[in-house]
Design an enzyme around this catalytic site. Structure first.
Site, PDB file in Angstrom:
ATOM      1  N   LEU A  36       0.807  -1.223   0.000  1.00 40.61           N
ATOM      2  CA  LEU A  36       0.000   0.000   0.000  1.00 40.61           C
ATOM      3  C   LEU A  36       0.839   1.272   0.000  1.00 40.61           C
ATOM      4  CD1 LEU A  36      -2.725  -1.160   2.529  1.00 40.61           C
ATOM      5  CD2 LEU A  36      -2.792  -1.249   0.033  1.00 40.61           C
ATOM      6  N   HIS A  37       0.341   2.263  -0.722  1.00 43.49           N
ATOM      7  CA  HIS A  37       0.988   3.573  -0.795  1.00 43.49           C
ATOM      8  C   HIS A  37      -0.079   4.637  -0.562  1.00 43.49           C
ATOM      9  CE1 HIS A  37      -0.889   3.661  -4.708  1.00 43.49           C
ATOM     10  NE2 HIS A  37      -0.249   2.552  -5.066  1.00 43.49           N
ATOM     11  N   ALA A  38       0.332   5.896  -0.678  1.00 43.05           N
ATOM     12  CA  ALA A  38      -0.590   6.996  -0.353  1.00 43.05           C
ATOM     13  C   ALA A  38      -1.825   7.022  -1.257  1.00 43.05           C
ATOM     14  CB  ALA A  38       0.155   8.329  -0.440  1.00 43.05           C
ATOM     15  N   GLY A  39      -1.720   6.479  -2.473  1.00 45.97           N
ATOM     16  CA  GLY A  39      -2.898   6.419  -3.356  1.00 45.97           C
ATOM     17  C   GLY A  39      -3.979   5.537  -2.738  1.00 45.97           C
ATOM     18  N   HIS A  40      -3.580   4.357  -2.282  1.00 44.50           N
ATOM     19  CA  HIS A  40      -4.542   3.464  -1.623  1.00 44.50           C
ATOM     20  C   HIS A  40      -5.129   4.138  -0.380  1.00 44.50           C
ATOM     21  CE1 HIS A  40      -1.727   0.288  -3.404  1.00 44.50           C
ATOM     22  NE2 HIS A  40      -2.890   0.001  -3.959  1.00 44.50           N
ATOM     23  N   GLY A 150      -9.741   3.989  -7.439  1.00 49.57           N
ATOM     24  CA  GLY A 150      -8.855   5.058  -7.875  1.00 49.57           C
ATOM     25  C   GLY A 150      -8.971   5.295  -9.372  1.00 49.57           C
ATOM     26  N   LYS A 152      -6.661   6.211 -11.114  1.00 48.07           N
ATOM     27  CA  LYS A 152      -5.397   5.697 -11.658  1.00 48.07           C
ATOM     28  C   LYS A 152      -5.654   4.550 -12.648  1.00 48.07           C
ATOM     29  CE  LYS A 152      -1.106   3.910 -11.607  1.00 48.07           C
ATOM     30  NZ  LYS A 152      -1.377   2.611 -12.189  1.00 48.07           N
ATOM     31  N   GLN A 156     -10.530   0.304 -15.488  1.00 47.03           N
ATOM     32  CA  GLN A 156     -11.106  -0.550 -14.441  1.00 47.03           C
ATOM     33  C   GLN A 156     -12.332   0.129 -13.801  1.00 47.03           C
ATOM     34  OE1 GLN A 156      -8.694  -3.013 -11.596  1.00 47.03           O
ATOM     35  NE2 GLN A 156      -9.084  -1.303 -10.245  1.00 47.03           N
ATOM     36  N   MET A 187       1.364   7.174  -8.281  1.00 44.83           N
ATOM     37  CA  MET A 187       1.813   6.161  -7.323  1.00 44.83           C
ATOM     38  C   MET A 187       1.243   4.809  -7.719  1.00 44.83           C
ATOM     39  SD  MET A 187       1.807   7.952  -3.648  1.00 44.83           S
ATOM     40  CE  MET A 187       3.027   9.213  -3.314  1.00 44.83           C
TER      41      MET A 187
HETATM   42  P1  AMP Z   1      -4.262  -2.042  -6.655  1.00 47.04           P
HETATM   43  O1  AMP Z   1      -3.738  -2.415  -5.303  1.00 47.04           O
HETATM   44  O2  AMP Z   1      -3.226  -1.577  -7.606  1.00 47.04           O
HETATM   45  O3  AMP Z   1      -5.182  -3.103  -7.207  1.00 47.04           O
HETATM   46  O4  AMP Z   1      -5.193  -0.767  -6.421  1.00 47.04           O
HETATM   47  C1  AMP Z   1      -6.254  -0.787  -5.509  1.00 47.04           C
HETATM   48  C2  AMP Z   1      -7.075   0.480  -5.658  1.00 47.04           C
HETATM   49  O5  AMP Z   1      -6.241   1.616  -5.404  1.00 47.04           O
HETATM   50  C3  AMP Z   1      -7.618   0.656  -7.081  1.00 47.04           C
HETATM   51  O6  AMP Z   1      -8.931   1.213  -7.010  1.00 47.04           O
HETATM   52  C4  AMP Z   1      -6.637   1.630  -7.683  1.00 47.04           C
HETATM   53  O7  AMP Z   1      -7.156   2.382  -8.749  1.00 47.04           O
HETATM   54  C5  AMP Z   1      -6.319   2.504  -6.492  1.00 47.04           C
HETATM   55  N1  AMP Z   1      -5.049   3.203  -6.700  1.00 47.04           N
HETATM   56  C6  AMP Z   1      -3.863   2.664  -7.066  1.00 47.04           C
HETATM   57  N2  AMP Z   1      -2.927   3.625  -7.218  1.00 47.04           N
HETATM   58  C7  AMP Z   1      -3.551   4.809  -6.957  1.00 47.04           C
HETATM   59  C8  AMP Z   1      -3.123   6.182  -6.957  1.00 47.04           C
HETATM   60  N3  AMP Z   1      -1.883   6.531  -7.269  1.00 47.04           N
HETATM   61  N4  AMP Z   1      -4.027   7.130  -6.639  1.00 47.04           N
HETATM   62  C9  AMP Z   1      -5.317   6.795  -6.323  1.00 47.04           C
HETATM   63  N5  AMP Z   1      -5.773   5.518  -6.314  1.00 47.04           N
HETATM   64  C10 AMP Z   1      -4.909   4.544  -6.624  1.00 47.04           C
END
Ligand code: AMP
Length: 304
Positions: A36-40, A150, A152, A156, A187
């Site tokens: 996990l990062h700040a986007g999550h 997100g 991002k 999806q 991110m």
């Molecule tokens: P993931 O773990 O990559 O499957 O992402 C999980 C959720 O976090 C998805 O809805 C992504 O679109 C969202 N997400 C990933 N990266 C970002 C980001 N940089 N900013 C905002 N949401 C994000």
């Protein structure tokens, strides 16, 4: 606030869901693949604002990885993720496990046509089948009032919204802005595959999108010229292999004829060991949040 609960089985999640329902609570759901990062965490924070119980799932879903993709080496950090989710204000972390999620003879899938076929769907033919199948399962077990995604992963969001509409799922999809690093790189857990020099070069994705948004703001409406503006910095970037760079309709993801009043720029490229995707709306929405590393570390109390 009470301590975050960690659950791993669907049975535990159903019990929790019934408990929240019995007191008339609203569940907000943030599905992730972890690392996990700040986007999550921005999704968790957004969920916090409109739901009284925030559940985040962490599950590297094998079904959405194709043969030869990065399922095995996808970054995993369960302890760090639990600490980050607790710090961001999640009430429950659902660390799902493959054995619990899928019967050994699982054979039912969600297959979508329309917006799922092109772009990521063309590059990764079984990807959305895996995403939609797992998201439907997670939604069926948890039954959240709201689902936070997100931007991002733009395609999806379109594909999941479409499933929610077509299959009458009773959850509201909330799409949240992309969180970026100071150079503009979106991110992503997969940024961990980039070497430091590649990480700098990867900013070209966002630079190309911003250049296209600027041209649009200055009056350019021709779809071919907009796509040329989007493609040219990407084609000039050493070591970057462009998969697609297109301007499409924001809802159908179909090509636009023009004049382009509204749309979305979508980019996918390979750089070193990473496959990167990014996107930007036309006209540009409010600026995406940028998090500098100091802020980022402060928010992840587990860093350092
Ligand atoms: P993931 O773990 O990559 O499957 O992402 C999980 C959720 O976090 C998805 O809805 C992504 O679109 C969202 N997400 C990933 N990266 C970002 C980001 N940089 N900013 C905002 N949401 C994000």
């Amino acid at each position: 606030m009470s301590a975050m609960r960690i659950v791993t089985t669907r049975q535990q999640v159903r019990a929790l869901r019934d408990e929240v329902a019995s007191r008339g609570g609203r569940i907000g759901f943030v599905p992730t693949m972890g690392a996990l990062h700040a986007g999550h965490l921005s999704l968790v924070e957004r969920a916090r604002r409109s739901c009284d119980t925030v559940v985040a799932s962490v599950f590297v879903n094998p079904l959405q990885f194709g043969p030869g993709e990065d399922f095995e080496r996808y970054p995993r950090d369960r302890e760090g993720d639990a600490a980050r989710l607790a710090a961001a204000g999640a009430d429950v972390s659902w660390f799902a496990e493959v054995e619990d999620m899928y019967a050994p003879d699982h054979c039912s899938y969600v297959v979508q046509e329309g917006p799922a076929l092109d772009l990521e769907g063309a590059a990764r033919p079984t990807h959305f089948r895996g995403v939609l199948t797992v998201v439907l399962k997670l939604l069926n077990v948890l039954r959240p009032a709201q689902l936070f995604l997100g931007r991002k992963d733009y395609q999806q969001t379109v594909v999941i919204r479409r499933m929610v509409r077509d299959l009458d799922l009773e959850t509201e999809v909330v799409v949240c802005p992309t969180v970026r690093e100071p150079g503009g790189l979106a991110m992503s857990s997969r940024n961990a595959y980039l070497r430091p020099d590649e990480r700098k070069r990867a900013c070209v994705l966002w630079q190309a999108i911003e250049a296209t948004q600027r041209a649009h703001a200055e009056g350019e409406r021709d779809p071919e010229r907009l796509e040329r503006i989007l493609r040219s910095p990407l084609e000039a970037c050493p070591g970057l292999t462009l998969e697609y760079a297109v301007v499409r309709d924001g809802e159908t993801l179909q090509p636009l004829r023009g004049p382009v009043e509204r749309g979305v720029c979508l980019v996918a490229a390979r750089l070193g060991a990473a496959r990167l995707i990014d996107n930007g709306l036309l006209p540009a929405a409010a600026p995406d949040p940028v998090l500098d590393p100091a802020q980022w570390a402060a928010r992840l109390q587990t860093d350092g």
